[in-house]
Design a protein around this motif. Structure first.
Motif, PDB file in Angstrom:
ATOM      1  N   ILE A   1       0.813  -1.220   0.000  1.00 54.47           N
ATOM      2  CA  ILE A   1       0.000   0.000   0.000  1.00 54.47           C
ATOM      3  C   ILE A   1       0.844   1.266   0.000  1.00 54.47           C
ATOM      4  O   ILE A   1       0.361   2.334  -0.399  1.00 54.47           O
ATOM      5  N   TYR A   2       2.085   1.170   0.453  1.00 57.01           N
ATOM      6  CA  TYR A   2       2.953   2.353   0.483  1.00 57.01           C
ATOM      7  C   TYR A   2       4.397   1.944   0.266  1.00 57.01           C
ATOM      8  O   TYR A   2       4.810   0.822   0.600  1.00 57.01           O
ATOM      9  N   THR A   3       5.158   2.893  -0.288  1.00 55.91           N
ATOM     10  CA  THR A   3       6.613   2.831  -0.240  1.00 55.91           C
ATOM     11  C   THR A   3       7.061   3.944   0.689  1.00 55.91           C
ATOM     12  O   THR A   3       6.789   5.125   0.426  1.00 55.91           O
ATOM     13  N   ALA A   4       7.684   3.567   1.784  1.00 54.45           N
ATOM     14  CA  ALA A   4       8.095   4.549   2.787  1.00 54.45           C
ATOM     15  C   ALA A   4       9.575   4.823   2.651  1.00 54.45           C
ATOM     16  O   ALA A   4      10.394   3.896   2.535  1.00 54.45           O
ATOM     17  N   THR A   5       9.944   6.082   2.649  1.00 51.90           N
ATOM     18  CA  THR A   5      11.354   6.457   2.515  1.00 51.90           C
ATOM     19  C   THR A   5      12.043   6.605   3.863  1.00 51.90           C
ATOM     20  O   THR A   5      13.234   6.893   3.923  1.00 51.90           O
ATOM     21  N   SER A   6      11.290   6.438   4.943  1.00 53.43           N
ATOM     22  CA  SER A   6      11.870   6.453   6.287  1.00 53.43           C
ATOM     23  C   SER A   6      11.262   5.288   7.065  1.00 53.43           C
ATOM     24  O   SER A   6      10.467   4.519   6.530  1.00 53.43           O
ATOM     25  N   ASN A   7      11.656   5.167   8.303  1.00 57.40           N
ATOM     26  CA  ASN A   7      11.191   4.023   9.101  1.00 57.40           C
ATOM     27  C   ASN A   7       9.886   4.333   9.846  1.00 57.40           C
ATOM     28  O   ASN A   7       9.713   4.013  11.021  1.00 57.40           O
ATOM     29  N   GLY A   8       8.933   4.932   9.131  1.00 59.05           N
ATOM     30  CA  GLY A   8       7.628   5.225   9.702  1.00 59.05           C
ATOM     31  C   GLY A   8       6.659   5.650   8.618  1.00 59.05           C
ATOM     32  O   GLY A   8       7.073   6.224   7.598  1.00 59.05           O
ATOM     33  N   LYS A   9       5.367   5.321   8.812  1.00 59.21           N
ATOM     34  CA  LYS A   9       4.372   5.691   7.806  1.00 59.21           C
ATOM     35  C   LYS A   9       2.979   5.657   8.459  1.00 59.21           C
ATOM     36  O   LYS A   9       2.652   4.746   9.212  1.00 59.21           O
ATOM     37  N   THR A  10       2.157   6.653   8.122  1.00 62.53           N
ATOM     38  CA  THR A  10       0.768   6.678   8.569  1.00 62.53           C
ATOM     39  C   THR A  10      -0.119   6.062   7.498  1.00 62.53           C
ATOM     40  O   THR A  10      -0.023   6.438   6.327  1.00 62.53           O
ATOM     41  N   ASP A  11      -0.951   5.112   7.893  1.00 65.44           N
ATOM     42  CA  ASP A  11      -1.886   4.503   6.939  1.00 65.44           C
ATOM     43  C   ASP A  11      -3.145   5.366   6.883  1.00 65.44           C
ATOM     44  O   ASP A  11      -4.122   5.123   7.579  1.00 65.44           O
ATOM     45  N   SER A  12      -3.112   6.364   6.024  1.00 69.41           N
ATOM     46  CA  SER A  12      -4.228   7.312   5.921  1.00 69.41           C
ATOM     47  C   SER A  12      -5.446   6.708   5.240  1.00 69.41           C
ATOM     48  O   SER A  12      -6.542   7.277   5.289  1.00 69.41           O
TER      49      SER A  12
END
Length: 291
Positions: free
Chosen positions: A50-61
């Protein structure tokens, strides 16, 4: 393909933001350029990126409220992928608001508890503790369309304490809000009053009533009758007493066509605050006949 050069993602956690959306976080992997965040609706279901995160954290909006989601994350660099993390389950849901304002009052047949409505909840749970009990117990659950509850299973002269919480239903079960600050009241019956003319020339009116269990005093109110059976909008407190009678020495000053009286019992707490019973039915007198 997976490559041992990229370590397995560890420490995957999910915390709820104020919006109710999950904020995912994990430990950094040395050499990773970004991370694949994958989600499924069951632990053994199909996981989709669902996402590609460029850091070690992501909000699932995109997460919907009140559904269970399962997440796993892997590191990526060029054509290399590390092993997936362990699966983390999460139920995104709004925080269940704590009820801020609760009101309590004596009623003719018991005690009424009311509260401010909270949007989006499923129901409210009402807990009670009597002065003869050591702990709270649930006495009722009412739907979200209700903002009051009448407790008729009460004993006169006994003090009752109430606390309420709201909850929402999710696919993983009920999510409870915090309890409100408890409120309490002493249960007192409604006084039954009688009144009659008194004095040397029957110019006074004496109101009497029977003792109410648990009461430390009584308040007497009057209403200026503007016409036969027509009450004024406002009742005015005439006085208070710890006895079982009160004499109005100036009824024709207080009333126009006539006057009505009602009484309620009160209990004065040690901290100086008061509990009240419901008001009695009113008793009325007319000073003269109309045309």
């Amino acid at each position: 393909m997976e490559n041992a050069d990229l370590a397995k993602v560890t420490g995957l956690t999910a915390t709820m933001l104020e919006s109710g959306k999950p904020k995912l976080h994990w430990n950094k992997v040395s050499g990773a350029e970004d991370y694949d965040v994958c989600r499924a609706t069951s632990e053994t279901g199909t996981f989709s990126k669902i996402y590609t995160a460029t850091s070690n954290g992501k909000t699932d909006s995109s997460a919907a409220l009140n559904r269970v989601y399962y997440y796993k994350v892997r590191a990526h660099a060029g054509s290399k992928y590390g092993p997936y993390s362990d699966v983390k389950a999460y139920v995104p849901t709004v925080n269940v608001t704590k009820i801020a304002n609760v009101y309590i009052e004596g009623e003719a047949k018991g005690i009424r508890i009311s509260w401010d409505k909270i949007k989006g909840v499923k129901a409210y749970q009402i807990y009670r503790k009597g002065s003869n009990e050591s702990s709270f117990r649930k006495i009722a659950t009412v739907g979200s369309g209700h903002v009051q509850y009448d407790d008729s299973d009460v004993v006169n002269g006994r003090t009752y304490e109430y606390k309420i919480r709201a909850y929402v239903n999710t696919s993983a079960g009920a999510v409870m809000g915090s309890f409100c600050t408890p409120v309490s009241i002493k249960r007192m019956t409604v006084p039954t009053i009688q009144s009659s003319w008194t004095g040397p020339d029957a110019e006074y009116i004496k109101i009497t009533w029977k003792k109410v269990t648990g009461a430390t005093g009584y308040q007497i109110y009057y209403n200026d009758l503007k016409d036969y059976g027509v009450l004024s909008p406002k009742w005015v407190r005439l006085g208070s007493t710890t006895g079982l009678s009160y004499t109005d020495n100036a009824p024709e000053i207080h009333g126009s066509w006539g006057i009505a009286y009602k009484v309620r019992a009160y209990y004065k707490r040690p901290d100086g605050t008061y509990d009240y019973s419901a008001f009695s039915d009113y008793d009325s007198y007319y000073f003269f006949d109309g045309d």
